[in-house]
Design a protein around this motif. Structure first.
Motif, PDB file in Angstrom:
ATOM      1  N   GLU A 116       0.682  -1.258  -0.558  1.00  0.00           N
ATOM      2  CA  GLU A 116       0.171  -0.257   0.362  1.00  0.00           C
ATOM      3  C   GLU A 116       0.993   1.268   0.094  1.00  0.00           C
ATOM      4  O   GLU A 116       1.652   1.372   0.195  1.00  0.00           O
ATOM      5  N   LEU A 117       0.417   2.182  -1.240  1.00  0.00           N
ATOM      6  CA  LEU A 117       1.389   4.065  -0.852  1.00  0.00           C
ATOM      7  C   LEU A 117       0.649   4.407   0.114  1.00  0.00           C
ATOM      8  O   LEU A 117      -0.071   4.969   0.503  1.00  0.00           O
ATOM      9  N   GLY A 118       1.990   5.219   1.034  1.00  0.00           N
ATOM     10  CA  GLY A 118       1.818   6.185   1.947  1.00  0.00           C
ATOM     11  C   GLY A 118       3.257   6.196   2.422  1.00  0.00           C
ATOM     12  O   GLY A 118       4.068   6.194   1.624  1.00  0.00           O
ATOM     13  N   LEU A 119       3.030   7.189   3.595  1.00  0.00           N
ATOM     14  CA  LEU A 119       4.207   7.130   4.293  1.00  0.00           C
ATOM     15  C   LEU A 119       5.410   5.852   4.245  1.00  0.00           C
ATOM     16  O   LEU A 119       6.719   6.568   3.770  1.00  0.00           O
ATOM     17  N   THR A 120       5.028   4.825   4.545  1.00  0.00           N
ATOM     18  CA  THR A 120       6.721   3.998   4.114  1.00  0.00           C
ATOM     19  C   THR A 120       6.422   3.638   3.550  1.00  0.00           C
ATOM     20  O   THR A 120       7.978   3.777   3.261  1.00  0.00           O
ATOM     21  N   THR A 121       5.982   3.050   1.623  1.00  0.00           N
ATOM     22  CA  THR A 121       7.060   3.096   0.487  1.00  0.00           C
ATOM     23  C   THR A 121       7.518   4.901   0.329  1.00  0.00           C
ATOM     24  O   THR A 121       8.602   4.552   0.146  1.00  0.00           O
ATOM     25  N   PRO A 200      -2.633   8.464  -0.002  1.00  0.00           N
ATOM     26  CA  PRO A 200      -2.680   9.094   0.434  1.00  0.00           C
ATOM     27  C   PRO A 200      -2.735   9.117   1.607  1.00  0.00           C
ATOM     28  O   PRO A 200      -1.821   8.793   2.246  1.00  0.00           O
ATOM     29  N   GLY A 201      -2.158  10.782   2.182  1.00  0.00           N
ATOM     30  CA  GLY A 201      -1.921  10.819   3.581  1.00  0.00           C
ATOM     31  C   GLY A 201      -0.161  11.334   3.953  1.00  0.00           C
ATOM     32  O   GLY A 201       0.057  10.849   4.699  1.00  0.00           O
ATOM     33  N   SER A 202       0.668  10.743   2.650  1.00  0.00           N
ATOM     34  CA  SER A 202       1.947  11.085   2.440  1.00  0.00           C
ATOM     35  C   SER A 202       2.457  12.263   2.205  1.00  0.00           C
ATOM     36  O   SER A 202       3.630  12.180   1.511  1.00  0.00           O
TER      37      SER A 202
END
Lengths: 247, 300
Positions: A116-121, A200-202
């Protein structure tokens, strides 16, 4: 000629700073000094949020890439083997690959493995491109390093941990700090890779600046740019001081 | 047996210090780079993902005429940008290299400082400057240099100007590094022997700083080929480059296999000449690293 180039280099930045204090909404004519864009900026919660994201990403990416990059530099400097030849190529290649390619390839990998794309990626991607810069910054320092000191310490009875804490870190510290500072600036500045692997959110500050440029009120961006610029300048100047200082 | 143990004992620290970066870059850099080529042989599914079956249709889609036009435009824009950067940076580097040693560092710092501003903000600054009601157009109109119906923003000229702006420091640094080592007495000698000023410059100085020029070409040309944000923000409709097409296919107009095929095309076009170039001049590798490091930024 040099003078003309200097004007070319500094004119846009000067105009931008002037515009951020201009009370006219769309720039153009000067309608008097105003701080209203700065007020609007600090009331905007999405900007604050993006700033926090930027700092979190930059801090984590700096920390991890500094540790891994320093270890890579150590290996590249200490050992001469086939493994290190391919290691060198692997650490070197990200420096010459355009960001668009790096961004799209990592996006494709994350999508293929259903991450899932986000802060981690975003953080994973930032570590990847910061790593090589840290490795080469530290490597440059290691090449001036006198390894006979280590031999001397060993002969005098120092254990490996003691050598690490009492000799290696203090002597290589400035080089590692310069690498970390570099990683921090790169991460904080990155737009293209973040744009590709973010979700979203990153939203980081550069991504926020981008979407404001595309859709938002133009005048606030001037103010945001100046604040952002002031911040990067501080980090860059600190970086310069660290790089200059020799041991 | 004993010697083998000894050998693996020696190997262990090397493996431990190499493994983190090796594995990390293998997983997050090498693997994705190869994956791009694999996904180029897939097609898109209806939900914007990647289908399971293999196909050649994505590749043939990408070789369509409109993509080839964009590819061709990307190449010539990058060539023009590289040429302009050389044209501006050689005289600047020449001048700085002849200044007293204690001032040189300060001039270089002046060249580097604009890089400390965020890349997007520099583009935005240019948008403000080139805006139809902005400072530059108003001034040029007032001076009568440009006609009323000429606009500075959202065209190829804007893309080239801004790309040159962001790449220029990266061209000046390596050329300066080479010019600083150049023995300027050679120019005087050439003049004494009857060479014209111009002849001395191009027959003695330019070959003398060849390595710097080659490095500059690489550090400007590669990012220019992959440029995305600049054409997106100042290029308008006719200023789109390959990077924009890749980004478009990866986001708004989602078709990931097509984005992969375009990326594969871009990386082949960049890699082949660059590799040939680098194998011929191995020391350029080190130059590029030190330039990108000393500037404290990368052109994105």
């Amino acid at each position: 000629m040099t003078f003309a180039v200097m004007i070319f280099m500094y004119l846009p930045i000067a105009v931008l700073i002037a515009q951020s204090f201009n009370s006219s909404r769309y720039g153009g004519r000067w309608k008097g000094f105003s701080l209203k864009w700065y007020e609007a900026l600090f009331r905007d919660s999405s900007v604050i949020n993006a700033t926090l994201n930027t700092l979190v990403v930059a801090l984590v990416a700096t920390l991890v890439s500094t540790v891994i990059g320093t270890s890579a530099a150590w290996a590249l400097n200490r050992y001469k083997s086939r493994l290190q030849t391919s290691h060198y190529g692997l650490v070197y290649a990200p420096l010459v690959v355009p960001d668009v390619l790096m961004g799209i390839s990592m996006l494709l990998m994350f999508v293929s493995f259903k991450v899932e794309l986000g802060l981690t990626t975003v953080i994973l991607a930032h570590i990847t491109f910061c790593l090589s810069f840290v490795a080469f910054t530290v490597l440059a320092r290691l090449q001036d390093f006198d390894f006979t000191i280590l031999q001397a310490a060993q002969d005098l009875g120092a254990g490996p941990w003691r050598i690490l804490w009492k000799i290696l870190l203090p002597l290589l510290g400035p080089g590692i700090a310069a690498g970390a500072m570099m990683a921090f600036t790169l991460s904080m500045d990155d737009f293209v890779v973040t744009f590709f692997v973010g979700g979203p959110g990153s939203t980081t500050l550069p991504v926020k600046v981008y979407s404001m440029m595309k859709h938002g009120p133009p005048a606030i961006i001037n103010a945001l740019s100046v604040v952002f610029m002031a911040f990067t300048f501080t980090v860059a100047i600190l970086g310069q001081i660290f790089t200059r200082k020799k041991f | 047996m004993n010697t083998m143990n000894h050998k693996s004992d020696k190997k262990l620290p090397e493996l431990l210090s190499t493994a983190p970066s090796y594995l990390w870059l293998f997983v997050f850099f090498l693997l994705p780079s190869l994956l791009v080529f694999a996904i180029a042989f897939k097609s898109a599914d209806s939900s914007g993902g990647i289908s399971d079956s293999w196909t050649l249709s994505t590749i043939s889609n990408v070789l369509r005429q409109d993509y080839i036009i964009v590819l061709w435009r990307t190449i010539w824009v990058s060539v023009v940008v590289t040429a302009l950067c050389l044209l501006l940076s050689i005289p600047v580097a020449y001048w700085i290299a002849q200044q007293p040693k204690k001032y040189r560092y300060w001039y270089l710092l002046l060249i580097i400082i604009p890089l400390w501003t965020n890349f997007l903000i520099r583009i935005f600054a240019w948008r403000t400057l080139l805006h139809p009601e902005g400072f530059l157009r108003t001034a040029l109109l007032w001076l009568g240099v440009i006609p009323d119906d000429m606009f500075l923003l959202n065209n190829m000229g804007a893309v080239i100007t801004v790309t040159v702006y962001t790449c220029l420091p990266f061209a000046i640094l390596p050329i300066f590094a080479a010019a600083e080592k150049f023995n300027f007495a050679l120019l005087e000698a050439a003049r004494d022997l009857g060479a014209s000023r111009f002849k001395a410059f191009y027959a003695i100085f330019l070959p003398g700083i060849k390595r710097g020029i080659l490095t500059a070409i690489l550090v400007v040309f590669i990012p220019a080929m992959g440029s995305y944000a600049i054409p997106d923000l100042v290029g308008g409709v006719d200023g789109e480059l390959l990077g924009n097409k890749i980004a478009l296919r990866a986001s708004a107009n989602r078709n990931l296999p097509e984005a992969a095929a375009l990326a594969a095309m871009l990386s082949i076009i960049i890699t082949v000449p660059v590799l040939a170039f680098m194998l011929k001049h191995k020391r350029l590798l080190r130059n590029i690293i030190s330039i990108r490091r000393s500037a404290g930024d990368s052109t994105k």
